[in-house]
Design a protein around this motif. Structure first.
Motif, PDB file in Angstrom:
ATOM      1  N   GLU B  46      -8.603  -4.952   1.928  1.00  0.00           N
ATOM      2  CA  GLU B  46      -9.841  -5.687   1.669  1.00  0.00           C
ATOM      3  C   GLU B  46      -9.707  -6.493   0.364  1.00  0.00           C
ATOM      4  O   GLU B  46      -8.766  -7.231   0.170  1.00  0.00           O
ATOM      5  CB  GLU B  46     -11.027  -4.697   1.603  1.00  0.00           C
ATOM      6  CG  GLU B  46     -11.274  -4.004   2.955  1.00  0.00           C
ATOM      7  CD  GLU B  46     -12.266  -2.843   2.832  1.00  0.00           C
ATOM      8  OE1 GLU B  46     -12.862  -2.668   1.763  1.00  0.00           O
ATOM      9  OE2 GLU B  46     -12.416  -2.108   3.832  1.00  0.00           O
ATOM     10  N   LYS B  47     -10.593  -6.212  -0.560  1.00  0.00           N
ATOM     11  CA  LYS B  47     -10.687  -7.093  -1.732  1.00  0.00           C
ATOM     12  C   LYS B  47      -9.492  -7.068  -2.668  1.00  0.00           C
ATOM     13  O   LYS B  47      -9.255  -8.031  -3.394  1.00  0.00           O
ATOM     14  CB  LYS B  47     -11.964  -6.758  -2.508  1.00  0.00           C
ATOM     15  CG  LYS B  47     -11.994  -5.344  -3.065  1.00  0.00           C
ATOM     16  CD  LYS B  47     -13.275  -5.088  -3.824  1.00  0.00           C
ATOM     17  CE  LYS B  47     -13.303  -3.659  -4.351  1.00  0.00           C
ATOM     18  NZ  LYS B  47     -14.532  -3.341  -5.055  1.00  0.00           N
ATOM     19  N   GLU B  48      -8.746  -5.964  -2.689  1.00  0.00           N
ATOM     20  CA  GLU B  48      -7.658  -5.892  -3.665  1.00  0.00           C
ATOM     21  C   GLU B  48      -6.325  -6.393  -3.132  1.00  0.00           C
ATOM     22  O   GLU B  48      -5.322  -6.343  -3.824  1.00  0.00           O
ATOM     23  CB  GLU B  48      -7.498  -4.459  -4.171  1.00  0.00           C
ATOM     24  CG  GLU B  48      -8.731  -3.997  -4.927  1.00  0.00           C
ATOM     25  CD  GLU B  48      -8.439  -2.828  -5.853  1.00  0.00           C
ATOM     26  OE1 GLU B  48      -7.267  -2.614  -6.198  1.00  0.00           O
ATOM     27  OE2 GLU B  48      -9.386  -2.147  -6.225  1.00  0.00           O
ATOM     28  N   ALA B  49      -6.331  -6.842  -1.917  1.00  0.00           N
ATOM     29  CA  ALA B  49      -5.060  -7.239  -1.313  1.00  0.00           C
ATOM     30  C   ALA B  49      -4.338  -8.299  -2.143  1.00  0.00           C
ATOM     31  O   ALA B  49      -3.144  -8.193  -2.414  1.00  0.00           O
ATOM     32  CB  ALA B  49      -5.291  -7.748   0.100  1.00  0.00           C
ATOM     33  N   ALA B  56       2.847  -6.676  -7.222  1.00  0.00           N
ATOM     34  CA  ALA B  56       4.061  -6.089  -6.653  1.00  0.00           C
ATOM     35  C   ALA B  56       5.050  -7.123  -6.164  1.00  0.00           C
ATOM     36  O   ALA B  56       6.233  -6.843  -6.050  1.00  0.00           O
ATOM     37  CB  ALA B  56       3.691  -5.193  -5.483  1.00  0.00           C
ATOM     38  N   GLY B  57       4.559  -8.286  -5.877  1.00  0.00           N
ATOM     39  CA  GLY B  57       5.422  -9.277  -5.246  1.00  0.00           C
ATOM     40  C   GLY B  57       5.507  -9.021  -3.756  1.00  0.00           C
ATOM     41  O   GLY B  57       5.934  -9.868  -2.980  1.00  0.00           O
ATOM     42  N   LEU B  58       5.064  -7.853  -3.336  1.00  0.00           N
ATOM     43  CA  LEU B  58       5.122  -7.454  -1.921  1.00  0.00           C
ATOM     44  C   LEU B  58       3.937  -6.547  -1.638  1.00  0.00           C
ATOM     45  O   LEU B  58       3.571  -5.733  -2.474  1.00  0.00           O
ATOM     46  CB  LEU B  58       6.377  -6.620  -1.654  1.00  0.00           C
ATOM     47  CG  LEU B  58       7.662  -7.322  -1.292  1.00  0.00           C
ATOM     48  CD1 LEU B  58       8.781  -6.300  -1.258  1.00  0.00           C
ATOM     49  CD2 LEU B  58       7.554  -8.049   0.044  1.00  0.00           C
ATOM     50  N   LEU B  59       3.355  -6.671  -0.492  1.00  0.00           N
ATOM     51  CA  LEU B  59       2.323  -5.707  -0.099  1.00  0.00           C
ATOM     52  C   LEU B  59       3.003  -4.621   0.735  1.00  0.00           C
ATOM     53  O   LEU B  59       3.651  -4.930   1.731  1.00  0.00           O
ATOM     54  CB  LEU B  59       1.249  -6.415   0.740  1.00  0.00           C
ATOM     55  CG  LEU B  59      -0.011  -5.603   0.975  1.00  0.00           C
ATOM     56  CD1 LEU B  59      -0.753  -5.348  -0.341  1.00  0.00           C
ATOM     57  CD2 LEU B  59      -0.926  -6.331   1.948  1.00  0.00           C
ATOM     58  N   PRO B  60       2.882  -3.366   0.320  1.00  0.00           N
ATOM     59  CA  PRO B  60       3.621  -2.311   1.031  1.00  0.00           C
ATOM     60  C   PRO B  60       3.231  -2.247   2.513  1.00  0.00           C
ATOM     61  O   PRO B  60       2.049  -2.141   2.815  1.00  0.00           O
ATOM     62  CB  PRO B  60       3.195  -1.030   0.325  1.00  0.00           C
ATOM     63  CG  PRO B  60       2.538  -1.456  -0.928  1.00  0.00           C
ATOM     64  CD  PRO B  60       2.063  -2.845  -0.750  1.00  0.00           C
ATOM     65  N   TYR B  79       8.858  -0.512  -3.697  1.00  0.00           N
ATOM     66  CA  TYR B  79       7.520  -0.724  -3.160  1.00  0.00           C
ATOM     67  C   TYR B  79       6.412  -0.010  -3.936  1.00  0.00           C
ATOM     68  O   TYR B  79       5.249  -0.208  -3.669  1.00  0.00           O
ATOM     69  CB  TYR B  79       7.440  -0.211  -1.713  1.00  0.00           C
ATOM     70  CG  TYR B  79       8.186  -1.073  -0.731  1.00  0.00           C
ATOM     71  CD1 TYR B  79       7.903  -2.420  -0.618  1.00  0.00           C
ATOM     72  CD2 TYR B  79       9.153  -0.520   0.095  1.00  0.00           C
ATOM     73  CE1 TYR B  79       8.590  -3.212   0.294  1.00  0.00           C
ATOM     74  CE2 TYR B  79       9.835  -1.299   0.994  1.00  0.00           C
ATOM     75  CZ  TYR B  79       9.561  -2.642   1.098  1.00  0.00           C
ATOM     76  OH  TYR B  79      10.228  -3.410   2.000  1.00  0.00           O
ATOM     77  N   THR B  80       6.802   0.868  -4.852  1.00  0.00           N
ATOM     78  CA  THR B  80       5.799   1.822  -5.316  1.00  0.00           C
ATOM     79  C   THR B  80       4.919   1.353  -6.468  1.00  0.00           C
ATOM     80  O   THR B  80       3.805   1.813  -6.590  1.00  0.00           O
ATOM     81  CB  THR B  80       6.481   3.127  -5.770  1.00  0.00           C
ATOM     82  OG1 THR B  80       7.374   2.805  -6.826  1.00  0.00           O
ATOM     83  CG2 THR B  80       7.190   3.790  -4.627  1.00  0.00           C
ATOM     84  N   SER B  81       5.393   0.479  -7.320  1.00  0.00           N
ATOM     85  CA  SER B  81       4.670   0.252  -8.575  1.00  0.00           C
ATOM     86  C   SER B  81       3.236  -0.240  -8.367  1.00  0.00           C
ATOM     87  O   SER B  81       2.311   0.266  -9.014  1.00  0.00           O
ATOM     88  CB  SER B  81       5.440  -0.702  -9.481  1.00  0.00           C
ATOM     89  OG  SER B  81       5.519  -1.960  -8.854  1.00  0.00           O
ATOM     90  N   ALA B  82       3.013  -1.193  -7.468  1.00  0.00           N
ATOM     91  CA  ALA B  82       1.656  -1.702  -7.256  1.00  0.00           C
ATOM     92  C   ALA B  82       0.752  -0.622  -6.670  1.00  0.00           C
ATOM     93  O   ALA B  82      -0.397  -0.466  -7.083  1.00  0.00           O
ATOM     94  CB  ALA B  82       1.687  -2.909  -6.326  1.00  0.00           C
ATOM     95  N   LEU B  83       1.291   0.114  -5.735  1.00  0.00           N
ATOM     96  CA  LEU B  83       0.502   1.207  -5.154  1.00  0.00           C
ATOM     97  C   LEU B  83       0.118   2.236  -6.208  1.00  0.00           C
ATOM     98  O   LEU B  83      -0.999   2.724  -6.229  1.00  0.00           O
ATOM     99  CB  LEU B  83       1.315   1.912  -4.067  1.00  0.00           C
ATOM    100  CG  LEU B  83       1.037   1.493  -2.635  1.00  0.00           C
ATOM    101  CD1 LEU B  83       1.865   2.336  -1.691  1.00  0.00           C
ATOM    102  CD2 LEU B  83      -0.447   1.638  -2.299  1.00  0.00           C
TER     103      LEU B  83
END
Lengths: 204, 204
Positions: B46-49, B56-60, B79-83
């Motif tokens: 949703e809003k944080e995408a 992250a440069g990537l959405l997991p 993949y983990t830092s943004a999450l």
């Protein structure tokens, strides 16, 4: 079956106070270094004097004071073995007499086969220094540096002594059922929780 | 002030079960990896995408599954830092909403300033292997050697992740208020004691 709690503790962590208060709360007998040494001294001057002399080659001329007060143990290791053997025997005898708590004396290892609840009490250095300061005798004063050095030295002695009688390492959590951090906490506030935990453990 | 308990645990030690049962016993909310990941996933779609993508440069493309099930974390660290950043934010938000228990997610470190009761749950290897066997899915079977290897690997990942966010070392007792050994014990027998301990802690 007799319910036994053993308490291993870092110097200055309040382990002895936990032992005493927990024993009062549970209605258990309480045994620590002073009580066990006192029994041991009494016996050694009576019927066991000769066997102790034979085992040690020497009868110790002083009470075994490492533990709560600053230790002479490091300086006189040659005196300890006969006393330790005698103390082990006394600890095993006492453990047969009823529900009880032992503080120190490698009791977690000595009583292993009696399925005790083994606690380890620890604390950060500022709390340990503060507790030691509160127990300073009149005219006694150590600098913080000296106090920390002595605290570390006593724990190193405890570790060395423990590891002589155990497969595990003193202070490693796998030896204990519950490790309790007393940093910044008032000991008496922990007793209701520890009492309930002990009762759960023995009712399992 | 909100009462918060954090539970760090060795894989297979029963820490998650302790968390759930203790939350039920205390009437606290319960949050673990799955719940937090689920909130995080929902938000990220949703809003944080967009912000997650930027960070992250990537959405997991997969749910973060290291923890209870065997992990893919070691294979996909990029993949983990943004999450993790998003999860930290959610953990802090949840901690404001009422008394609660968090299992894992470095919550002891993330919530340090909110004065939580920090528990560490551990166990010997035979008990961990036994608990993992009891949770095996249909058709899933690992040899003992394979199981031990995976258990150690997951704990190594947990330690690495934790130590990125903390001054202390995962699993070292000074980080926790109480370290609970579940070896050979049935988890539910420990709850009354832990509940009483937690209440003592919060009433201090």
């Amino acid at each position: 079956m007799t319910k036994i709690i053993t308490i291993s503790r870092q110097f200055g962590s309040g382990g002895r106070e936990i032992g005493k208060r927990l024993a009062d709360a549970l209605g258990f007998s309480y045994y620590d270094r002073e009580i066990i040494s006192s029994i041991c001294d009494k016996r050694s001057t009576e019927k066991e004097a000769s066997s102790l002399s034979l085992e040690a080659g020497l009868l110790p001329p002083f009470p075994l004071t490492f533990g709560r007060t600053f230790s002479t143990f490091a300086t006189y290791p040659q005196y300890t073995s006969a006393l330790l053997v005698a103390q082990q025997r006394i600890i095993r005898e006492l453990a047969q007499t009823g529900d009880c708590i032992f503080v120190g004396r490698c009791s977690n290892s000595i009583l292993r086969d009696l399925d005790p609840l083994n606690l380890f009490i620890y604390s950060d250095m500022p709390s340990k220094v503060m507790r030691c300061r509160m127990r300073e005798k009149d005219g006694e004063h150590f600098s913080d540096t000296e106090l920390k050095k002595r605290i570390r030295q006593i724990d190193a002695n405890r570790a060395r002594l423990h590891d002589m009688f155990s497969d595990g390492k003193w202070g490693k959590m796998d030896l204990y059922h519950l490790c309790v951090n007393t940093s910044g906490l008032e000991i008496k506030t922990l007793i209701p929780g520890l009492k309930a935990y002990a009762l759960s453990f023995f009712e399992r």
